[in-house]
Design an enzyme around this catalytic site. Sequence first.
Site: not given
Length: 369
Positions: A172, A295, A347
Amino acid sequence: MSTPESIEPFRVEIPDGQLQDLRARLANTRWPEDDLPGDDWSAGIPSGYLRELAEYWRTEYDWRQHEASLNSHPQFTCEIEGQRIHFLHVRSADPDAIALILTHGWPGSVVEFLDVIEPLSRKFHLVIPSMPGYGFSTPLSGSGWDLSRVAKAFAELMARLGYSCYGAQGGDWGAGISLELGRIDPEHVLGVHVNMLGTVAPEEPTAEEKERLAKNKRYFRELSGYRDIQRTRPRTLGYGLHDSPVGQLAWIAEKFHDWTDCVARPEEAVDRDRMLTNITLYWLTGSAGSSARLYYETDGGMRPPRELSVPLGVAVFAHDIVLPIRSVAQRQLPTITRWSEFGHGGHFAALEQPALLTEEMLAFFGSLG
């Protein structure tokens, strides 16, 4: 007296009042009355599952047990560019061991790596930081903490710890930070290993590549709404998640369902208490908004580095949210020396498949020593 350059020992010691407040808030949750019954996840986390998980969190989950697990490993904090950085530092019994920095992503934490610490520390010194704005690396010192700045801070951390040569691993955001470490600090980074890598579509994909690209489209079409919200309005989102533990629970537990190798429930892929420890860490540190801000600062994107001169290893777990195209990856990053594909896992590789990921790191970094 501590100085900005000092490294201070740290222990997790959450006051009883915070745990009591969590349980009280869970007990007083205002549940919607018009939610549709059933186990369908297509519109989000089902009410029945969430109610069950929230009740377990309130009545059976024991934070103190998992706090003790965290405290069984040496932890420290330091200040870099005015930002508090928390990290685990587990030294190998071998004084000549290679150092590895392991970096988590969102919605992860240092909790992700608890099951790989013991086997990896037989061969490596381990540094496992909480990213700025995550966990105990809070509060954020200010704006501007994008992926590149985090990588620079982690390079400084490794230098302060005295590691002139080290490897970097992550998934990630941790993959992007590890790749950036390899780009900006090649004099000290021995190699980079990632368990997530984004690639563009090839001009003329093979049948196998078309199948993989079709799977990737589901993420961008259906599963990436969280990214758009956190990329544009992390502060607004943070108010709601900071005030409601069930909101925080739903926001993250959904990802453990959608992003893992499970069919009906996240617990098929990850231990329930491990998942709740990770979520509890977000709640207790009030880091919903600050973690989402990465983000915003990085504009939601994580692109391969412009150049990478150090060896790169890539592990692909079949149920990750996006899967790389090998032919494209090797053109973009010609220093790839190891490429491994696994039919199981998703993930959160360190949580879902700790033994496989450990073997991968031992093989890749062991070949570079």
